[in-house]
Design an enzyme around this catalytic site. Structure first.
Site, PDB file in Angstrom:
ATOM      1  N   HIS A   1       7.383   7.335  24.803  1.00 22.48           N
ATOM      2  CA  HIS A   1       7.066   5.908  24.724  1.00 22.48           C
ATOM      3  C   HIS A   1       5.564   5.719  24.580  1.00 22.48           C
ATOM      4  O   HIS A   1       4.770   6.449  25.175  1.00 22.48           O
ATOM      5  CB  HIS A   1       7.552   5.185  25.989  1.00 22.48           C
ATOM      6  CG  HIS A   1       7.013   3.794  26.131  1.00 22.48           C
ATOM      7  ND1 HIS A   1       7.348   2.782  25.255  1.00 22.48           N
ATOM      8  CD2 HIS A   1       6.146   3.261  27.027  1.00 22.48           C
ATOM      9  CE1 HIS A   1       6.701   1.679  25.620  1.00 22.48           C
ATOM     10  NE2 HIS A   1       5.981   1.941  26.680  1.00 22.48           N
TER      11      HIS A   1
ATOM     12  N   GLY B   1     -15.740 -16.215 -18.283  1.00 19.82           N
ATOM     13  CA  GLY B   1     -17.152 -15.927 -18.519  1.00 19.82           C
ATOM     14  C   GLY B   1     -18.069 -17.008 -18.002  1.00 19.82           C
ATOM     15  O   GLY B   1     -19.204 -16.742 -17.606  1.00 19.82           O
TER      16      GLY B   1
ATOM     17  N   ASP C   1      -6.718 -10.990 -18.276  1.00 21.07           N
ATOM     18  CA  ASP C   1      -6.386 -12.368 -18.642  1.00 21.07           C
ATOM     19  C   ASP C   1      -5.401 -12.448 -19.800  1.00 21.07           C
ATOM     20  O   ASP C   1      -4.565 -13.350 -19.856  1.00 21.07           O
ATOM     21  CB  ASP C   1      -7.654 -13.176 -18.950  1.00 21.07           C
ATOM     22  CG  ASP C   1      -8.576 -12.488 -19.946  1.00 21.07           C
ATOM     23  OD1 ASP C   1      -8.203 -11.436 -20.485  1.00 21.07           O
ATOM     24  OD2 ASP C   1      -9.693 -13.005 -20.164  1.00 21.07           O
TER      25      ASP C   1
ATOM     26  N   GLU D   1      -5.050  -4.612 -26.185  1.00 23.44           N
ATOM     27  CA  GLU D   1      -6.425  -5.012 -26.527  1.00 23.44           C
ATOM     28  C   GLU D   1      -6.411  -5.434 -27.992  1.00 23.44           C
ATOM     29  O   GLU D   1      -7.029  -4.807 -28.870  1.00 23.44           O
ATOM     30  CB  GLU D   1      -7.397  -3.854 -26.275  1.00 23.44           C
ATOM     31  CG  GLU D   1      -7.678  -3.583 -24.816  1.00 23.44           C
ATOM     32  CD  GLU D   1      -8.495  -4.694 -24.164  1.00 23.44           C
ATOM     33  OE1 GLU D   1      -9.006  -5.575 -24.892  1.00 23.44           O
ATOM     34  OE2 GLU D   1      -8.611  -4.703 -22.928  1.00 23.44           O
TER      35      GLU D   1
END
Length: 746
Positions: free
Chosen positions: A305, A440, A541, A590
């Site tokens: 315990h 930005g 994003d 991308e």
């Protein structure tokens, strides 16, 4: 379950519930104290009941507390844990020795019978108004059965949950005997409603142990680690192991425990092993420990315990917890400690992302691989089971119990009313996410509902330095989370959309765009999770825009589509077979850097001829400045103030007013974008392409013309549309939270 309560809202909540409480006190007699009997059977249930007992003790003008101790609390082999109740300064009214030794199925049945024989005398003597019973142990079933048959009201803690063993049957049996229910999660609440329990007698409060957990991690912990594991052990460099027998498959659970110990020996990290509970099969598990010499092994510390306050610190700073205890899938999530859940004992529990399930733990290698995957990680803190305010709600609930009401239970058979419970804030709350968009120029934070409605939005200029930026993000998120309470929005987590390349698994910005300075190798998840005690997701994003379309926009229900963002830069996201594509190095989609010309203009990425070098807002601004410097931009009906910088919108305005050169530049930009879309159609063959961002509507017709001229006939029918979402970055960030599935399976 994520409840953020500020002082004003807490006062409002209590004020509403006080009306009923006042009426009840008048009925019960203003000077009449509620006599509450709390019965605790083992170390695990005491960790949940103790916070309630402390709360009752602080209000002697309302309550009288009687404590009954039974079960494994009173057995030396299991640590004589009744002593910790005495150390907490509680008077134990009655000790009942109810355990029949043997640790097999027959002994469990005999223990229930022995408790049923002894409890009537105790309850006749104490005459409680209400008995508080916790959980799903066989001892608790004896308590609930005795109280129900003796016409004593029962308050059941943690009903409605699902684990995956015989405990489920016991838990639900106690639910049917209990008159009042305190549950920890919304799913548990819905289960109770589905089981026909009276909606007005259900309180969604959260787990009482979380009241202590969420304030525990900042305390001194190294002395506790050294005491239990040795002076040479460091934080995050040890393992806590806690495994119990599965009473419906004892033989397999013993074998699994043996494999777990073998894997831990091979893993070669200091490990604290707690003895199993008293269920059938525990004696055999202890024999396995001793057969392998665990109690004398230099890497192991075997204990019966650990006091709960110290146990909290040990799991909070462990490199990993392994086993099949409910503590691993419930309480440990509050600290983000990695957990390996073995077997089926907790298979039905709601879990945070820190839990890795090894359901078929049938080989040592599989458990060892799980240890390598989990050890040393840090996950977002989870508040599925509580927000640290359970005890005040439970005390308020107790005060509202009308002893003059008929004792006979009423069951609410179908049709079932929706979301009606004692907890007024849950009736009003809207499930929501905090969404953060790092652009930005601006930093935006919004509260977004499950339906995609932006309840409230905050905007600030994005600072130039890392330290100012991270401090502002934390400040805005804390402010929004506090405001969410006033707006009756329950925040489930935080989603962050940011420019650059992101590792969403770790919540780290790897490389940022040139527009956001000092933003490389930035861990966004940890500071936000530590501050808000909420899970945090981070992504690029462009990917967020695709997620927004999948949940709220024109991509909803589609298996394959591509989103292209046309803004300051060019980005995008790819949904394939309903899932977002990240790529092996998180560089998928991308799309702005698809090369459409070998001798095109220079791009910000260092290459040239990219779509972004032609069609982005920065590219159009560059061409607009060239025309303006040559006095070729302005036409009749158009002017640019001296203090205003020439930008893309001026070029678009000039083109609309008939400027041939501006029209030519826009056509070239749209053609470059169109060629990129053609490449996407030939590579991915999506069923839809969505153009998003401020420039999308100016490019759509040119892009469609290029597709007709350049694309293969088999893809010319693919639809290209302009997004109708106003804030795709914020909505996408929110969707990561709102759509996330907590359970992972290994």
């Amino acid at each position: 379950m994520s409840l953020l309560w500020n002082t004003d809202f807490k006062e409002l909540y209590f004020k509403n519930l006080s009306r009923r409480e006042k009426q009840v006190m008048e009925k019960n007699g203003n000077n009449r104290k509620l006599r509450v009997c709390v019965a605790t059977c083992n170390r695990a249930d005491y960790s949940k009941l103790a916070p309630i007992m402390f709360g009752i003790k602080t209000e002697p003008e309302f309550f009288e507390l009687d404590v009954v101790v039974l079960g494994s609390h009173l057995i030396d082999d299991y640590g004589n844990t009744y002593r910790m109740i005495e150390q907490d300064d509680f008077d134990i009214n009655t000790r009942l020795h109810t355990i029949v030794r043997g640790e097999d199925e027959a002994a469990m049945v005999e223990s229930v019978g022995l408790a049923l024989v002894k409890l009537p005398d105790v309850l006749n003597r104490l005459k409680p108004d209400i008995m508080i019973v916790h959980g799903d142990r066989f001892d608790a079933l004896a308590l609930a059965t005795s109280a129900a048959l003796m016409n004593i009201r029962i308050l059941h803690i943690e009903g409605g949950e699902v684990s995956g063993t015989i405990d489920d049957s016991i838990r639900h049996a106690i639910t049917k005997l209990a008159h009042y229910h305190v549950c920890c999660t919304r799913s548990a609440e819905q289960h109770l409603i589905s089981m026909c329990e009276d909606h007005d007698r259900i309180l969604l409060a959260g787990c009482p142990s979380y009241d202590k957990l969420l304030s525990a991690k900042n305390k001194d912990y190294m002395s506790i680690i050294r005491m239990w594991l040795g002076d040479d052990v460091k934080s995050k460099d040890y393992i806590v192991a806690l495994q119990h027998p599965v009473t419906t498959d004892i033989k397999h659970s013993i074998k699994m425990f043996e494999l777990t110990l073998d894997a831990l020996i091979s893993f070669n990290k200091r490990t604290l092993v707690l003895f199993p509970n008293i269920d059938a099969g525990s004696k055999e598990m202890v024999r396995v420990m001793r057969k392998k010499g665990i109690e004398h092994h230099p890497n192991f510390r075997a204990v019966k315990h650990v006091p709960f306050d110290q146990f909290i610190q040990l799991v909070a700073h462990a490199g990993c917890m392994i086993g099949n205890s409910s503590c691993g899938v419930r309480e440990v999530g509050a600290f983000g400690t990695p957990v390996i859940n073995l077997g089926t004992r907790q298979i039905g529990r709601e879990t945070g992302e820190n839990v890795l399930h090894v359901r078929d733990a049938d080989t040592q290698d599989k458990i060892l691989q799980a240890l390598h995957l989990q050890f040393g990680k840090q996950y977002p803190c989870s508040k599925i089971y509580g927000d640290g305010n359970a005890v005040p709600r439970i005390l308020k609930f107790l005060k509202s119990i009308d002893l003059q009401e008929p004792l006979q239970k009423k069951f609410c058979f179908p049709p079932v009313k929706e979301n009606i419970s004692q907890d007024i804030d849950h009736i009003l709350e809207t499930l929501s996410a905090l969404a953060v968009d790092l652009g930005g120029t601006n930093l935006r934070v919004a509260i977004v509902s499950m339906k995609g409605e932006i309840v409230k939005k905050y905007t600030q200029f994005n600072p130039k330095t890392y330290e100012e930026r991270i401090n502002l993000i934390l400040q805005m998120c804390v402010e929004a989370a506090s405001e969410a309470v006033k707006l009756n929005c329950r925040i489930l987590g935080v989603g962050i959309s940011t420019g650059g390349r992101v590792n969403p698994r770790e919540g780290i910005v790897l490389h940022s765009t040139k527009l956001i300075q000092e933003w490389n190798s930035v861990d966004l998840r940890t500071p936000l999770s530590d501050t808000l005690h909420l899970p945090v997701w981070v992504d690029n994003d462009g990917n967020c825009a695709a997620l927004a379309e999948r949940k709220f926009g024109q991509g909803k229900g589609l298996e394959n589509f591509v989103t292209l963002i046309t803004g300051t830069g060019i980005g995008g996201g790819i949904i394939h077979q309903h899932e977002l594509i990240h790529g092996s190095s998180f560089c998928a989609a991308e799309l702005g850097h698809l090369v459409v010309s070998l001798d095109g203009p220079d791009c910000s990425c260092g290459s040239h001829g990219c779509i972004e070098a032609y069609a982005s807002g920065m590219a159009l601004q560059r061409e607009a400045k060239k025309l303006h410097d040559e006095d070729l931009l302005l036409v009749e009906g158009m002017s640019v103030p001296k203090d205003e910088a020439v930008g893309a919108l001026h070029l678009i305005q000039a083109a609309k007013l008939g400027n041939v050169k501006a029209q030519s530049i826009l056509r070239t930009a749209g053609t470059a974008l169109g060629l990129g879309v053609v490449n996407i159609l030939h590579t991915m063959n999506p069923s839809l392409v969505i153009l998003s961002g401020v420039l999308a509507s100016h490019y759509i017709h040119i892009v469609k013309d290029v597709i007709r001229q350049q694309a293969l006939s088999s893809v010319q029918d693919v639809d290209v549309v302009v997004s109708d979402l106003v804030d795709p970055a914020l909505l996408g960030a929110a969707s990561m939270v709102l759509d996330y599935t907590t359970r992972r399976v290994y």
